[in-house]
Design an enzyme around this catalytic site. Structure first.
Site, PDB file in Angstrom:
ATOM      1  N   HIS A   1       1.848   4.705  -3.146  1.00 21.04           N
ATOM      2  CA  HIS A   1       2.196   5.977  -2.803  1.00 21.04           C
ATOM      3  C   HIS A   1       3.686   6.428  -3.447  1.00 21.04           C
ATOM      4  O   HIS A   1       3.772   7.191  -3.966  1.00 21.04           O
ATOM      5  CB  HIS A   1       2.180   6.115  -1.389  1.00 21.04           C
ATOM      6  CG  HIS A   1       0.667   6.197  -0.112  1.00 21.04           C
ATOM      7  ND1 HIS A   1      -0.355   6.726  -1.237  1.00 21.04           N
ATOM      8  CD2 HIS A   1      -0.227   5.768   0.138  1.00 21.04           C
ATOM      9  CE1 HIS A   1      -2.030   6.380  -0.979  1.00 21.04           C
ATOM     10  NE2 HIS A   1      -1.466   5.916   0.487  1.00 21.04           N
TER      11      HIS A   1
ATOM     12  N   HIS B   1       0.660  -0.781   0.087  1.00 18.89           N
ATOM     13  CA  HIS B   1       0.262   0.059  -0.087  1.00 18.89           C
ATOM     14  C   HIS B   1       0.901   1.134   0.204  1.00 18.89           C
ATOM     15  O   HIS B   1       0.716   2.228  -0.819  1.00 18.89           O
ATOM     16  CB  HIS B   1      -0.952  -0.106   1.213  1.00 18.89           C
ATOM     17  CG  HIS B   1      -1.726   1.300   1.081  1.00 18.89           C
ATOM     18  ND1 HIS B   1      -3.256   1.448   1.173  1.00 18.89           N
ATOM     19  CD2 HIS B   1      -1.082   2.410   2.149  1.00 18.89           C
ATOM     20  CE1 HIS B   1      -3.757   2.243   1.098  1.00 18.89           C
ATOM     21  NE2 HIS B   1      -2.458   3.285   1.820  1.00 18.89           N
ATOM     22  N   GLU B   2       1.871   1.383   1.090  1.00 18.10           N
ATOM     23  CA  GLU B   2       2.431   2.273   1.419  1.00 18.10           C
ATOM     24  C   GLU B   2       3.652   2.563  -0.418  1.00 18.10           C
ATOM     25  O   GLU B   2       3.465   3.929  -0.592  1.00 18.10           O
ATOM     26  CB  GLU B   2       3.450   2.672   2.186  1.00 18.10           C
ATOM     27  CG  GLU B   2       2.571   2.480   3.511  1.00 18.10           C
ATOM     28  CD  GLU B   2       2.049   3.679   3.934  1.00 18.10           C
ATOM     29  OE1 GLU B   2       1.901   4.793   3.084  1.00 18.10           O
ATOM     30  OE2 GLU B   2       0.077   3.538   4.637  1.00 18.10           O
TER      31      GLU B   2
END
Length: 707
Positions: free
Chosen positions: A70, A66-67
Site C-alpha cells: 500500500h 502487505h502494508e
C-alpha cells in the site's frame, strides 16, 4: 493507530509496532505451539515451539509486506506516508491527506492484496516442492501454514466492506461512477457496518454457545470494523463540509503573543484576563519559541507567579504543531490531535495565526448549513449487482468463520492392515490376500464446508450424537485414537487365543474420563476420575466391558455399578438411554482402562494410523490370526470387515457400516464382514455381506468352501 516503538525505516517510512502486537504475537505462537503436535504427532514440544515462532515471525513479515505494498504505491501516487504500525488486528499504513483520485485509491487499495496473493503462491509453491521431495510432514508444516494463513488474510481483506481493502476498492469504483467521494464512502461503509454486525453476531454466538473458536476475538473484530466504518463516514462528511478550505480561511489571524520572559502573574493579569483566550503563542525576536495556556500557568503556585516566567512553563516550539496558511484544512486536522488541540500558523517563519479544534467544528457546522459541495451531482443508487457481490462475499467470510454444531459423516479410509503388523518371538508368515480396515470420516466443517457437504448429499449428524455434550472435541478424539491403539492390542490377544496361544489381558476397571451433562451418569452422581469395577455384579476389567454390556441390552435397562472414588467404593444405579453417542444405548460416559496391560507370548508392533475408535478390532484380529497359523484363510481375497472385538473374540456393533461398505467397495473388496446386528444396513454397499458374532465364526466362514 500510533506505534509504541519503531522497528525500522524503509524509504523514509517509519515502520513500528503498537504494544498490542506483542500480545497477539505471543497468543499466536502459543496457539500454534499447541496445535502443531496434534497435526504432527512425531514433533517434540521444543521443535513445535520453534516451528510456531518461525511461522508467526514470517507471517508478520508477510503483514508488513502487505502494508508496504500500500505504502509504496501511495508514494508513487504522490501521497505522504505517516508510517506503518503492526497492532492487534494486523497492520495499518497511515496516509497523510486525501487520495488524489478514485483511480489512485483503487491502485493503492489493491496493491496490498496483490502482494499477499504473490506470497500465497510462493508459500504454496514451497509446500508443493517440499512434498515432491518427500520431506517429513512437520518440515512442510510451516510453509503450509503460511500459505493457508495468507490465503485467509487475502480473502478477508477483499471483502467489499469499508475499511477493508475490498471496501476501498468498492469505494474507488463508486467514487468514479458517482463522482462523489462522500456518497461512495456512505455506500461502502454500509457494507462495512453490515459485515461488522455479522462478525459480532458470530462471535457472540460462539462465545455463549461454545460453538466454533475465537468468539471473543471475532466479536471484537466486528466491533472494530463497525467503529472504523463510522469513522470513515465521519471523515467523508467532514471533508465534504470543509472541502477546498485553506487554513487561512479558518484561523484566528494575528493572535496575541507573549514573550518568554514575562512573569506568570503579568501573563494572567495583563494578557489572559484582558484578551479572554486560553492559549497564546510565545514569541521572541519574531520567532516562535513555544505555546502557553492558562491551564499551564495555573499549575504554578500563586506565591511563585511573580518569579516564574512564561518560558519556564510553556510547551517548547518543538512540541507545538505548526501548519501553513495555505495548507488544506483536512491535512491540518491531524495536527490538532496533538498537544493542546491548537496549531500555530506560520507564514515564512512569522506567526500568522492560530488554528483550534473549535475553528474546525464551526466550519463543519457552517458547511452543513451551506449544504454539500457536490450537491449538484445527483447521488446514484448503488447498483444491485454491487450489493449482490457484497452480500455474497460477506456470506462467504461468515461461513468460513462460523462452525455449526454438526458433523459430516462420509466414507473414510480403507486399506490393508497386514503390512502394518510386525510379529517377533514366534513363528509367523505372510498373508496371501488383503485384510481391509474400513472407516468413516467424521469432520466438523465450517459453514462453507457444511454447505458443500449438503450439496454432495453427505450424511449430517448433530455433533452431540458423536461427541457427548460438554466434552471437549479435541480431547474426545484423542481418547478415540487411544482406544484404537488399545483395540489393536486386544485384537492381537484375541487372535493369539484363537490360535491356541496363552494370553493375559490386564486392567483394573473402566476409568471415567468424561461425563455428559444431563446424562443418566450425571444424574447418578458419576464424575470424572471415578472407576467402574463391576456392572450388575460382573467384574469390569477393561473399558470396552462397559460399552459392550450397556449396548447389548435395550435402552432403558437399569444397571447396578460399583464405583471406586478416591480409594472408597460406592454403589450407583444408572438407567441407559437411546441416542447419547452414535445412536446406541448409553449412560453418558467416556472411559478408558485403568492399569491396562496385555501379556502376549510374542511381540507385536503396529504402524501408526490417525484413526480412532474400536471398529477395526475384527480386521486386525483376522490379520494377526492369519499370520500366526499355517493355513491360508485369506486365499488371495480382499476381505473388508468392521466390528469391535473383545478378548474372548466376540464381535460387537460399531455403526456407520453403510459408509464403510462404500469405502470397502472403492478399495476393491471381495466381501464385507460385519457384526450380525448390522447386516441389513450393510447390504446397500453392493458387496457380498456376511454377519458374524465371533472371531472364530469369521475364521470358519473364510475357511469354508462357501466363503
Amino acid at each position: 493507530m500510533e506505534s509504541s516503538f519503531r522497528l525500522f525505516r524503509f524509504r523514509g517510512i517509519d515502520v513500528g509496532a503498537n504494544w498490542s502486537w506483542l500480545l497477539v504475537f505471543a497468543l499466536l505462537v502459543f496457539q500454534l505451539w499447541q496445535s502443531f503436535p496434534r497435526t504432527y504427532p512425531e514433533v517434540s514440544s521444543s521443535a513445535a515451539f520453534a516451528m510456531a515462532v518461525v511461522a508467526i515471525v514470517v507471517f508478520f513479515i508477510s503483514l508488513l509486506l502487505h502494508e508496504l505494498g500500500h505504502a509504496v504505491q501511495a508514494l508513487k501516487e504522490g501521497m505522504e506516508i505517516d508510517g506503518i504500525t503492526l497492532w492487534f488486528f494486523g497492520g495499518v499504513a497511515r496516509f497523510k491527506g486525501m487520495f488524489p483520485s478514485a483511480g489512485a485509491e483503487f491502485r493503492i487499495a489493491i496493491a496490498g492484496p496483490v502482494v499477499t496473493a504473490v506470497l500465497v503462491g510462493v508459500f504454496a509453491g514451497i509446500t508443493a516442492g517440499l512434498n515432491a521431495l518427500d520431506v517429513p510432514g512437520h518440515v512442510v508444516g510451516v510453509s503450509d501454514y503460511l500459505a493457508r494463513i495468507n490465503g485467509i488474510l487475502l480473502a478477508f481483506n477483499l471483502v467489499p466492506a469499508l475499511p477493508l481493502d475490498g471496501g476501498r476498492v468498492l469505494r474507488s469504483y463508486l467514487w468514479y461512477r458517482q463522482q462523489s467521494f462522500t456518497a461512495a464512502t456512505v455506500s461502502a461503509a454500509r457494507a462495512g457496518r453490515a459485515f461488522g454486525g455479522v462478525l459480532i453476531g458470530i462471535g457472540l454466538l460462539g462465545l455463549f454457545t461454545g460453538v466454533g473458536q475465537g468468539g471473543l476475538f471475532i466479536a471484537f473484530l466486528g466491533w472494530f470494523l463497525l467503529q472504523a466504518a463510522r469513522a470513515e463516514v465521519s471523515f467523508a462528511e467532514f471533508r465534504q463540509a470543509v472541502g477546498g478550505m485553506r487554513v487561512r480561511n479558518l484561523m484566528t489571524p494575528d493572535p496575541e503573543t507573549v514573550g518568554p520572559r514575562r512573569s506568570i502573574k503579568a501573563f494572567i493579569t495583563n494578557v489572559a484576563h484582558a484578551r479572554g483566550h486560553s492559549t497564546y503563542p510565545v514569541v521572541e525576536r519574531g520567532r516562535l519559541v513555544g505555546l502557553v495556556s492558562l491551564r499551564l500557568a495555573a499549575r504554578v503556585p500563586e506565591a511563585d507567579r511573580t518569579t516564574k516566567t512564561v518560558g519556564s512553563v510553556m510547551l517548547p516550539a518543538g512540541d507545538v504543531p505548526t501548519v501553513g496558511p495555505d495548507d488544506d484544512v483536512t491535512d491540518a486536522v491531524a495536527k490538532l490531535q496533538e498537544g493542546l488541540g491548537r496549531a500555530i500558523v506560520l507564514d515564512g517563519g512569522r506567526v500568522a495565526g492560530i488554528l483550534s479544534r473549535s475553528d474546525i467544528a464551526r466550519a463543519i457546522e457552517i458547511g452543513r448549513i451551506r449544504g454539500p459541495a457536490d450537491a449538484e451531482v445527483p447521488a446514484r443508487r448503488t447498483p444491485l449487482v454491487v450489493w449482490v457481490v457484497i452480500i455474497a462475499m460477506i456470506a462467504v467470510v461468515a461461513g468460513y468463520l462460523y462452525t455449526p454444531p454438526f458433523a459430516v459423516v462420509a466414507p473414510g479410509q480403507s486399506f490393508d492392515v497386514a503390512p502394518d503388523i510386525s510379529i517377533t518371538g514366534t513363528a509367523n508368515g505372510k498373508v496371501n490376500g488383503r485384510y481391509l480396515l474400513t472407516s468413516v470420516s467424521v469432520s466438523q466443517p465450517n459453514g462453507l464446508g457444511l454447505a458443500y457437504a449438503i450439496l454432495r448429499s453427505r450424511q449430517l449428524v448433530s455433533l452431540e450424537a458423536l461427541v457427548p455434550r460438554g466434552t471437549d472435541t479435541d480431547r474426545f478424539f484423542r481418547e478415540q485414537r487411544t482406544l484404537f491403539t488399545e483395540t489393536q492390542q486386544v485384537a492381537a490377544a484375541a487372535a493369539a487365543r484363537a490360535a491356541g496361544l496363552r494370553v493375559d489381558l490386564k486392567g483394573t476397571g473402566a476409568r471415567i474420563t468424561g461425563v455428559l451433562p444431563g446424562s443418566p451418569a450425571s444424574d447418578a452422581g458419576l464424575r470424572e476420575g471415578d472407576v467402574i469395577t463391576t456392572i450388575d455384579g460382573n467384574p469390569v476389567r477393561l473399558a470396552e466391558n462397559v460399552s459392550r454390556v450397556i449396548r447389548s441390552r435395550p435402552s432403558g435397562t437399569q444397571f447396578a455399578l460399583n464405583v471406586e472414588r478416591e480409594g472408597r467404593s460406592r454403589q450407583a444405579e444408572v438407567r441407559s438411554r437411546e441416542g447419547i453417542v452414535e445412536g446406541q444405548p448409553g449412560i453418558g460416559v467416556v472411559v478408558d482402562t485403568r492399569d491396562f496391560d496385555i501379556a502376549l507370548p510374542f511381540e507385536v508392533k503396529f504402524a501408526a494410523r490417525e484413526i480412532g475408535g474400536p471398529s477395526a478390532g475384527i480386521t486386525y484380529a483376522l490379520a494377526v490370526y492369519d499370520m500366526l497359523v499355517d493355513r491360508d484363510i485369506a486365499d488371495g481375497r480382499s476381505i473388508a470387515s468392521t466390528g469391535e472385538i473383545n478378548l474372548e473374540g466376540r464381535v460387537g456393533p460399531v455403526g456407520g457400516v453403510k459408509d464403510k461398505g462404500i469405502a470397502a467397495e472403492r478399495a476393491g473388496a471381495d466381501l464385507f464382514l460385519v457384526p450380525e446386528e448390522e447386516v441389513e444396513e450393510a447390504r446397500g454397499s453392493g458387496l457380498t455381506v456376511r454377519g458374524i458374532a465371533t472371531l472364530m465364526e469369521a475364521i470358519e466362514f473364510l475357511s469354508s468352501r462357501s466363503a
